[in-house]
Design a protein around this motif. Sequence first.
Motif, PDB file in Angstrom:
ATOM      1  N   LEU A 199       1.114  -1.139   0.183  1.00 52.35           N
ATOM      2  CA  LEU A 199      -0.406  -0.152  -0.024  1.00 52.35           C
ATOM      3  C   LEU A 199       1.016   1.529   0.341  1.00 52.35           C
ATOM      4  CD1 LEU A 199      -2.889   1.550  -0.058  1.00 52.35           C
ATOM      5  CD2 LEU A 199      -1.996   0.858   3.014  1.00 52.35           C
ATOM      6  N   VAL A 200       1.043   1.685  -1.118  1.00 51.96           N
ATOM      7  CA  VAL A 200       1.644   2.673  -1.591  1.00 51.96           C
ATOM      8  C   VAL A 200       0.749   4.387  -1.638  1.00 51.96           C
ATOM      9  CG1 VAL A 200       3.444   1.668  -2.225  1.00 51.96           C
ATOM     10  CG2 VAL A 200       1.955   3.264  -3.673  1.00 51.96           C
ATOM     11  N   GLN A 201       0.968   5.744  -1.437  1.00 50.91           N
ATOM     12  CA  GLN A 201       0.300   6.837  -1.828  1.00 50.91           C
ATOM     13  C   GLN A 201       1.112   6.889  -3.364  1.00 50.91           C
ATOM     14  OE1 GLN A 201       1.442  10.009   1.125  1.00 50.91           O
ATOM     15  NE2 GLN A 201      -0.091   9.856   2.181  1.00 50.91           N
ATOM     16  N   ALA A 202       0.346   7.956  -4.235  1.00 48.75           N
ATOM     17  CA  ALA A 202       0.610   7.898  -5.032  1.00 48.75           C
ATOM     18  C   ALA A 202       1.374   9.252  -5.540  1.00 48.75           C
ATOM     19  CB  ALA A 202      -0.766   9.458  -5.791  1.00 48.75           C
ATOM     20  N   GLY A 203       2.414   9.176  -6.325  1.00 42.81           N
ATOM     21  CA  GLY A 203       3.637   9.329  -6.315  1.00 42.81           C
ATOM     22  C   GLY A 203       4.468   8.243  -5.988  1.00 42.81           C
ATOM     23  N   ASP A 204       4.035   7.317  -5.547  1.00 46.27           N
ATOM     24  CA  ASP A 204       5.627   6.796  -4.403  1.00 46.27           C
ATOM     25  C   ASP A 204       5.534   5.444  -5.955  1.00 46.27           C
ATOM     26  OD1 ASP A 204       3.908   6.690  -0.970  1.00 46.27           O
ATOM     27  OD2 ASP A 204       5.288   8.599  -2.153  1.00 46.27           O
ATOM     28  N   SER A 205       6.584   4.799  -5.143  1.00 48.41           N
ATOM     29  CA  SER A 205       7.552   4.054  -6.225  1.00 48.41           C
ATOM     30  C   SER A 205       7.455   2.788  -5.154  1.00 48.41           C
ATOM     31  CB  SER A 205       8.880   4.228  -5.901  1.00 48.41           C
ATOM     32  OG  SER A 205       9.118   5.471  -7.089  1.00 48.41           O
ATOM     33  N   LEU A 206       7.173   1.231  -6.484  1.00 45.42           N
ATOM     34  CA  LEU A 206       7.225  -0.220  -6.056  1.00 45.42           C
ATOM     35  C   LEU A 206       8.013  -0.650  -6.422  1.00 45.42           C
ATOM     36  CD1 LEU A 206       3.956  -1.719  -4.159  1.00 45.42           C
ATOM     37  CD2 LEU A 206       6.004  -1.060  -3.081  1.00 45.42           C
ATOM     38  N   ARG A 207       8.589  -1.658  -5.971  1.00 47.22           N
ATOM     39  CA  ARG A 207       9.515  -2.273  -6.765  1.00 47.22           C
ATOM     40  C   ARG A 207       8.820  -4.036  -6.447  1.00 47.22           C
ATOM     41  NH1 ARG A 207      15.778  -3.955  -7.853  1.00 47.22           N
ATOM     42  NH2 ARG A 207      15.701  -5.176  -6.241  1.00 47.22           N
ATOM     43  N   LEU A 208       8.278  -4.535  -8.142  1.00 51.16           N
ATOM     44  CA  LEU A 208       8.085  -6.156  -7.473  1.00 51.16           C
ATOM     45  C   LEU A 208       8.667  -6.663  -7.900  1.00 51.16           C
ATOM     46  CD1 LEU A 208       4.617  -5.973  -9.540  1.00 51.16           C
ATOM     47  CD2 LEU A 208       5.331  -4.877  -6.961  1.00 51.16           C
ATOM     48  N   SER A 209       8.696  -7.956  -7.415  1.00 51.15           N
ATOM     49  CA  SER A 209      10.143  -9.110  -8.157  1.00 51.15           C
ATOM     50  C   SER A 209       8.833 -10.798  -8.320  1.00 51.15           C
ATOM     51  CB  SER A 209      11.218  -9.321  -7.261  1.00 51.15           C
ATOM     52  OG  SER A 209      11.670  -8.232  -6.677  1.00 51.15           O
ATOM     53  N   VAL A 252      12.644 -11.672 -11.933  1.00 51.44           N
ATOM     54  CA  VAL A 252      12.520 -10.680 -12.908  1.00 51.44           C
ATOM     55  C   VAL A 252      11.749  -9.537 -12.381  1.00 51.44           C
ATOM     56  CG1 VAL A 252      10.975  -9.130 -15.163  1.00 51.44           C
ATOM     57  CG2 VAL A 252      11.890 -11.628 -15.252  1.00 51.44           C
ATOM     58  N   TYR A 253      11.669  -8.060 -12.786  1.00 50.06           N
ATOM     59  CA  TYR A 253      11.521  -6.927 -11.895  1.00 50.06           C
ATOM     60  C   TYR A 253      10.747  -6.412 -12.684  1.00 50.06           C
ATOM     61  CZ  TYR A 253      15.803  -8.303  -9.530  1.00 50.06           C
ATOM     62  OH  TYR A 253      16.971  -8.865  -8.866  1.00 50.06           O
ATOM     63  N   LEU A 254      10.311  -5.452 -11.919  1.00 45.57           N
ATOM     64  CA  LEU A 254       8.914  -4.559 -12.749  1.00 45.57           C
ATOM     65  C   LEU A 254       9.430  -2.989 -11.359  1.00 45.57           C
ATOM     66  CD1 LEU A 254       7.200  -3.246 -14.584  1.00 45.57           C
ATOM     67  CD2 LEU A 254       5.086  -3.951 -13.102  1.00 45.57           C
ATOM     68  N   GLN A 255      10.205  -2.105 -11.827  1.00 43.15           N
ATOM     69  CA  GLN A 255      10.044  -1.336 -11.009  1.00 43.15           C
ATOM     70  C   GLN A 255       8.317   0.469 -10.971  1.00 43.15           C
ATOM     71  OE1 GLN A 255      12.412   0.324  -8.893  1.00 43.15           O
ATOM     72  NE2 GLN A 255      11.074   1.560  -8.079  1.00 43.15           N
ATOM     73  N   MET A 256       8.219   0.647 -10.390  1.00 46.32           N
ATOM     74  CA  MET A 256       7.108   1.399 -10.906  1.00 46.32           C
ATOM     75  C   MET A 256       6.871   2.499 -10.140  1.00 46.32           C
ATOM     76  SD  MET A 256       3.788  -1.553 -10.455  1.00 46.32           S
ATOM     77  CE  MET A 256       3.962  -1.673  -7.991  1.00 46.32           C
ATOM     78  N   ASP A 257       7.623   3.536 -11.099  1.00 44.31           N
ATOM     79  CA  ASP A 257       7.086   4.903 -10.336  1.00 44.31           C
ATOM     80  C   ASP A 257       6.351   6.078 -11.020  1.00 44.31           C
ATOM     81  OD1 ASP A 257      11.328   4.616 -11.866  1.00 44.31           O
ATOM     82  OD2 ASP A 257       9.686   4.284  -9.143  1.00 44.31           O
ATOM     83  N   SER A 258       6.232   7.146 -10.166  1.00 41.96           N
ATOM     84  CA  SER A 258       4.664   7.466  -9.331  1.00 41.96           C
ATOM     85  C   SER A 258       3.546   7.111 -10.227  1.00 41.96           C
ATOM     86  CB  SER A 258       5.310   8.567 -11.574  1.00 41.96           C
ATOM     87  OG  SER A 258       5.958   9.334 -11.472  1.00 41.96           O
TER      88      SER A 258
END
Length: 126
Positions: free
Chosen positions: A10-20, A78-84
């Motif tokens: 759970l993050v706020q709008a504008g934050d980043s997460l990285r999925l693996s 494999v990664y998915l970097q999710m920004d903004s």
Amino acid sequence: VQLQASGGGLVQAGDSLRLSCAASGPPLGTLAMGWFRRAPGKERDFVAAISGSGTGTLYAASVKGRFTISRDNAKKTVYLQMDSLKPEDTAVYSCAATGTFNIARIIQKQSDYNYWGQGTQVTVSS
């Protein structure tokens, strides 16, 4: 091939997460990989894909410029970097894989993937 996705939250709008997405089985370089997501009440949609070599990538228009798919074949991950991140990115994210002799192959169609991992929930609050 078994796939294990992780990294949601759970993050706020504008934050980043990285999925693996960790894979077990054959060498990762023989697998074309992708990420898909299913938002509440909607069908599962394509997010991003990467070739076995890692040199080719493809993104959905809605995430292009914000998300980055990458892979570490030595770590079989494999990664998915999710920004903004935006509230509309809220979904269950799943990784997928399929074996291929063409290390440059990039796969967008869900039906072309043979292996699927369990999903990881990403929730973006406004």
